[in-house]
Scaffold this motif. Structure first.
Motif: not given
Length: 211
Positions: A156, A159, A178, A180-184, A209-210
């Motif tokens: 997704g 970040s 989404d 607004g949902v981030k993953i490093s 996924l986080a």
């Protein structure tokens, strides 16, 4: 290209594509931390801001198949953080890597494109604003890697936050897209390296996924 479990996860020969980029650097750094030998490939290897006794920096361009064939061998595993602003580069890169014949390919894609579009749902339509005419290139590259038995990670929104706990699921357990949902990038890199070491999604799309 073999899709079986590697005989050992220790001391693997990993080829990291786009190693000067943010995701590529995370892949190379974590691979070295895990004890692997890393060949870091970038158009300008001077931009690879890592130094390690098990790191080799080489110049390579995925649009030049000969430069990829020069560093990819049958016992190697290719892990790609490749992105592109120019349509066609990703598909060219995928074909060059496949032609070089590595043991495994773990490829970075984008959630909501190609095979994951249905799972992501209508929220992924925003990707057209970011990727535009590059999406067909992404889909073609993904499909080529999948057909060759590789794994494509559909991440997704990325970040640069510190790595955190993560998990990897298949499309059957994919959440709606989404924005607004981030993953490093570090969490994604860890998931991709886990797959390189112990394949769970050979020939399939996986979602990092986080936790």
């Amino acid at each position: 290209m073999s899709t079986g479990v590697l005989p050992s996860v220790l001391g693997m020969n990993l080829i990291v594509l786009a190693a000067s980029g943010r995701t590529g650097l995370a892949l190379a750094r974590q691979a070295l931390d895990r004890g692997h030998t890393v060949t870091a490939v970038a158009r300008d290897p001077r931009r690879i801001s890592l130094d390690h006794e098990n790191l080799r920096k080489v110049a390579g361009d995925v649009t030049d198949p000969a430069s990829i064939a020069a560093v990819v061998f049958p016992d190697s595993v290719v892990v790609s953080g490749l992105g592109a602003d120019v349509p066609g580069v990703l598909h060219d890169g995928a074909r060059a890597v496949i032609a070089a014949g590595p043991r495994r390919i773990v490829w970075l894609g984008a959630y909501g494109t190609g095979p994951s579009a249905d799972a992501a749902g209508p929220g992924a339509e925003v990707l057209w604003k970011f990727f535009g005419d590059r999406i067909p290139d992404k889909v073609a590259a993904d499909n080529a890697v999948l057909a060759a038995g590789g794994t494509v990670f559909h991440a997704g929104v990325l970040s640069d936050e510190p790595s955190g706990p993560g998990r990897t699921v298949g499309l059957d357990a994919a959440p709606p897209f989404d924005l607004g949902v981030k993953i490093s990038r570090g969490t994604v890199a860890a998931a991709m390296l886990d797959e390189a070491e112990q394949p769970r999604f050979a020939g399939a799309v996986a979602l990092p996924l986080a936790a």
